[in-house]
Design a protein around this motif. Structure first.
Motif: not given
Length: 90
Positions: A1, A6, A9, A21-22, A35, A56, A60
């Motif tokens: 990511m 991105l 998380y 965040g991811v 996400w 989103m 992704l």
């Protein structure tokens, strides 16, 4: 990511109010790439918030595919499930 730009998380950052965040969520078949929306997005009308999350998740899915990850087929709005990396034979 990180290659896609991105942010991951981070539960510690979430405690400071930076919740977007991811996140990688274990699934019985692989890892689900989810996400985590900015907390302010949760104040939007439900339909708009759901549409933003679905868009989103679709982005992704496209990013992961472009980086040669095997992504399970599923509903467009669902978080992508990563099964592994596609190997190149060339």
């Amino acid at each position: 990511m990180l290659l896609a730009g991105l942010p991951p998380y981070d539960i510690e950052a979430a405690a400071d109010g930076q919740e977007a965040g991811v996140a990688l969520v274990p699934d019985r078949l692989g890892l689900r790439v989810q996400w985590q929306q900015d907390p302010q997005a949760r104040c939007l009308p439900s339909g708009l918030c759901d549409a933003q999350q679905a868009a989103m998740n679709q982005a992704l899915r496209a990013i992961l595919s472009a980086h040669r990850f095997q992504v399970a087929d599923g509903p467009l709005g669902e978080a992508p499930l990563v099964l592994g990396v596609t190997r190149s034979d060339g």
